[in-house]
Design a protein around this motif. Structure first.
Motif, mmCIF file in Angstrom:
data_model
loop_
_atom_site.group_PDB
_atom_site.id
_atom_site.type_symbol
_atom_site.label_atom_id
_atom_site.label_comp_id
_atom_site.label_asym_id
_atom_site.label_seq_id
_atom_site.Cartn_x
_atom_site.Cartn_y
_atom_site.Cartn_z
ATOM 1 N N SER A 12 0.853 -1.189 0.000
ATOM 2 C CA SER A 12 0.000 0.000 0.000
ATOM 3 C C SER A 12 0.886 1.234 0.000
ATOM 4 O O SER A 12 1.994 1.205 0.547
ATOM 5 N N ASP A 17 -5.103 4.383 3.201
ATOM 6 C CA ASP A 17 -5.469 3.123 3.848
ATOM 7 C C ASP A 17 -5.858 3.381 5.296
ATOM 8 O O ASP A 17 -5.024 3.395 6.200
ATOM 9 N N GLY A 42 1.356 3.575 -6.913
ATOM 10 C CA GLY A 42 0.177 4.434 -6.942
ATOM 11 C C GLY A 42 0.407 5.811 -6.344
ATOM 12 O O GLY A 42 -0.537 6.577 -6.156
ATOM 13 N N GLY A 196 -13.984 4.824 -2.904
ATOM 14 C CA GLY A 196 -13.155 3.621 -2.841
ATOM 15 C C GLY A 196 -12.682 3.202 -4.212
ATOM 16 O O GLY A 196 -12.770 3.958 -5.187
ATOM 17 N N ALA A 197 -12.181 1.977 -4.292
ATOM 18 C CA ALA A 197 -11.661 1.461 -5.555
ATOM 19 C C ALA A 197 -12.809 1.203 -6.535
ATOM 20 O O ALA A 197 -13.858 0.695 -6.146
ATOM 21 N N ASN A 199 -13.741 -1.024 -8.764
ATOM 22 C CA ASN A 199 -13.523 -2.402 -9.180
ATOM 23 C C ASN A 199 -14.840 -3.054 -9.589
ATOM 24 O O ASN A 199 -15.914 -2.542 -9.248
ATOM 25 N N ARG A 202 -18.836 -4.496 -7.278
ATOM 26 C CA ARG A 202 -19.100 -3.673 -6.096
ATOM 27 C C ARG A 202 -20.445 -2.964 -6.187
ATOM 28 O O ARG A 202 -20.767 -2.132 -5.345
ATOM 29 N N GLY A 223 -12.854 7.970 -6.567
ATOM 30 C CA GLY A 223 -11.883 6.879 -6.514
ATOM 31 C C GLY A 223 -11.285 6.606 -7.864
ATOM 32 O O GLY A 223 -11.471 7.373 -8.814
ATOM 33 N N ASP A 224 -10.574 5.503 -7.959
ATOM 34 C CA ASP A 224 -9.948 5.113 -9.209
ATOM 35 C C ASP A 224 -9.893 3.590 -9.261
ATOM 36 O O ASP A 224 -10.037 2.921 -8.237
ATOM 37 N N GLY A 225 -9.698 3.054 -10.451
ATOM 38 C CA GLY A 225 -9.632 1.611 -10.582
ATOM 39 C C GLY A 225 -9.886 1.164 -12.007
ATOM 40 O O GLY A 225 -10.160 1.983 -12.897
ATOM 41 N N LYS A 228 -13.048 2.378 -14.127
ATOM 42 C CA LYS A 228 -13.385 3.800 -14.122
ATOM 43 C C LYS A 228 -13.945 4.259 -15.474
ATOM 44 O O LYS A 228 -14.998 4.897 -15.538
#
Length: 238
Positions: A12, A17, A42, A196-197, A199, A202, A223-225, A228
């Motif tokens: 991380s 976090d 990241g 959040g992520a 992904n 979700r 967020g990002d992932g 997106k």
């Protein structure tokens, strides 16, 4: 006698976090000497903590190779620190930081606490991939040999208990209590926030579609992932 030192490590960049921050802060407030080790995958945003922390620099360009690089470098980082001071407890966050912690704990016979934020080998992001076989292999080899484990929910604890016969302590990732009132003037329209992520699996895509059926509500995603762009396109389409 010197107070016990806890070395917490995680794949991380540490900045966002919150579970790790809350655990480390709680340990710090209860008199432990805490050192937190993460990495710069990241980003490496500036942050301040009341305990020692560092980020292992990674040169990998893909997440797959970054995992290998981090685990290799983390092993030698822990090796150097434990060699100088055996009055240590190791605290590994998730399966992607467990192997080097486990090897060092066995080598020097020092305690290891495994903190499983989720069931890492069964995450949607690794389903059906070669990496899932690797994570399952590590999980099956190491986790049954652990003495101390914590996880984030009762259902996770039950899963590990049924599969490995362990009794993890449940430490929920609850937000810190805010002891002052928050006022949102007017609160019109109401805001539904996902943070959040970004992904798969979700429910974000379903939430986007559901906004059609709610009046005076705005859905915001922060967020990002990997999904997106797909979800941005869905917002535009809808």
């Amino acid at each position: 006698m010197s107070r016990k030192k806890i070395i917490t490590s995680a794949f991380s960049n540490l900045y966002t976090d919150q579970r790790i921050e809350k655990v480390c802060q709680t340990l710090h407030e209860n008199g432990y000497e805490v050192e937190l080790i993460g990495n710069n995958w990241g980003g490496a945003e500036k942050m301040e903590r009341p305990y020692l922390f560092s980020r292992i620099p990674l040169v990998s360009k893909t997440l797959k190779t970054a995992y290998f690089e981090f685990n290799w470098k983390l092993y030698w980082e822990l090796y150097g620190k434990v060699k100088e001071n055996k009055n240590i407890i190791l605290h590994a966050n998730d399966l992607d930081a467990l192997l080097p912690n486990y090897l060092i704990s066995k080598k020097y016979k020092i305690p290891l606490v495994f903190d499983s934020h989720e069931i890492f080998s069964e995450m949607p992001a690794v389903q059906g991939k070669m990496s899932q076989k690797l994570w399952r292999y590590l999980q099956n080899k190491i986790i049954p040999k652990l003495e101390f484990m914590m996880t984030a929910s009762g259902s996770y604890a039950k899963w590990f208990q049924n599969k490995y016969g362990l009794q993890p302590v449940v430490v929920q990732n609850a937000p810190r209590k805010i002891d002052y009132p928050i006022e949102i003037p007017g609160n019109q329209p109401k805001i539904v926030l996902y943070q959040g992520a970004i992904n798969p699996f979700r429910g974000i895509d379903k939430a986007i579609l559901a906004i059609h059926h709610l009046e005076n509500v705005i859905f915001k995603i922060a967020g990002d992932g990997p999904r997106k762009k797909e979800y941005k396109d869905l917002v535009i389409k809808e």
